[in-house]
Motif scaffolding. Sequence first.
Motif, short mmCIF file in Angstrom:
data_model
loop_
_atom_site.label_atom_id
_atom_site.label_comp_id
_atom_site.label_asym_id
_atom_site.label_seq_id
_atom_site.Cartn_x
_atom_site.Cartn_y
_atom_site.Cartn_z
N GLU A 78 -56.36 -58.52 -7.08
CA GLU A 78 -55.22 -59.26 -7.65
C GLU A 78 -53.88 -58.85 -7.04
O GLU A 78 -53.06 -59.71 -6.71
CB GLU A 78 -55.19 -59.10 -9.17
N SER A 82 -51.34 -61.37 -5.09
CA SER A 82 -49.95 -61.52 -5.51
C SER A 82 -49.01 -61.26 -4.34
O SER A 82 -48.01 -61.97 -4.16
CB SER A 82 -49.64 -60.56 -6.66
N LYS A 101 -56.15 -72.15 -14.18
CA LYS A 101 -55.79 -71.00 -15.02
C LYS A 101 -56.82 -69.89 -14.91
O LYS A 101 -56.48 -68.70 -14.84
CB LYS A 101 -55.63 -71.44 -16.47
N GLY A 104 -56.28 -68.01 -11.88
CA GLY A 104 -54.96 -67.42 -11.74
C GLY A 104 -54.07 -68.16 -10.78
O GLY A 104 -53.17 -67.58 -10.18
N ARG A 109 -48.15 -68.88 -13.34
CA ARG A 109 -48.39 -67.58 -12.73
C ARG A 109 -47.80 -67.50 -11.33
O ARG A 109 -47.22 -66.50 -10.91
CB ARG A 109 -49.89 -67.31 -12.67
#
Length: 410
Positions: A78, A82, A101, A104, A109
């Motif tokens: 993750e 990001s 969703k 992610g 987000r």
Amino acid sequence: MSVLSGIRVLDFSRYIAGPYCASILADLGADVIRIEPVAGGEDRLLVPVTEEGQGALFLQMNRNKRSLAIDMASKEVEPILSRLIATADVVVTNMPVDALKRQGLDRERLVAVRPDIITTNLSAFGQSEALRAKTGFDAVAQAISGAAYLGGSEDAPSRAASSYVDYGTGLAGAMGTLAALIERMKSGKGQDVQASLLATAMTFINAAHIEAAAKGTDRQPWGNRSPFSGPSDFFATLDGFIAVQVVGNVMFQRWARLIGRPELAGDPRFASDSMRGLNGEQLSVFMRAWCEGKSTAEALALLARAGIPAGPVYSPRESLTAPDIAASGVLHPTEVAGAPAPLPLAELLVRFGDSATGIRSAAPMVGEHSAAILESLGLSAQEIAVLFARHLVGAPERRGMAKAAGSPRP
């Protein structure tokens, strides 16, 4: 310099609409990174044509892209995602809202990571509360729009051989993304771009809906024959088939003289395009009779001299060697690892006189660029090696994918 040089796109989509949208952006010079599972996406395998099993659709939709193969289900990756999202200008997806969703990848987000990001999602049925959870493919959209009904016969509906709804949705997504990039240059704000198979299918045959609503018309299947003008149909010759399309009074007069029936130009049944469409089957009878005894080449030569739009009906294999297609430069011979010869990939639909656009590299192997992308995010060689060893990130067994003929990718 390429039109979209300096723009980074993350492509999380699969199959046609989303990948085609991203491929247009890649053709225009964007750095498009395909994000896929460690073992590769299932869409790689449709219509396999290479030794490795890569499919024809995949090769078309993913040229000019780089591949990062990563286990998105792992919490450990993750932070890496990001960090990657923070470098992106555009994220392309083709999932229902709930799936976004879960992955992610919902806009809330993504905006939290990069406030001015542009999100482009191509769904099956759009984002209305009643429809956003539904899934679908091209043929479903063709069916519910009325196109498959009208394009079939009295005995059965028929879908188009080309997945035009998927391609059209990809074009719409690319158009919306380009508009959002222009808007961001003005306002500094990102946009949420939405397109759907349903909207594309309904748009492409909208004239039939308008006619039905305005006049109460209930058109019957018209197959290859146009209901709006005539003659407009496919016709058999001695050695094949030809397509002929006559539109407008002046062209109809030329056609009538060509087939030796000049009196048809004064026949009230054929007084306008609408009337010729309504009585098109009779015009097709005349045209079929004229084609009898003529070869395809002979019929086309006579039609060309009369200024009547016409062309041969080719198989895909015949299209590859057709002189007009070869002269157009539409197909770009591209070397692909595991293919027996350079493969003919269709070029970008638009040309720019002063910009470097088009096919620069073949579709990537699974994870072909994983190491380079992770390194660019600041990961050390040791960190990257650990990710590979734990199968959280994938890399191809063989490296050095062949490049498309022409200049290498910058």
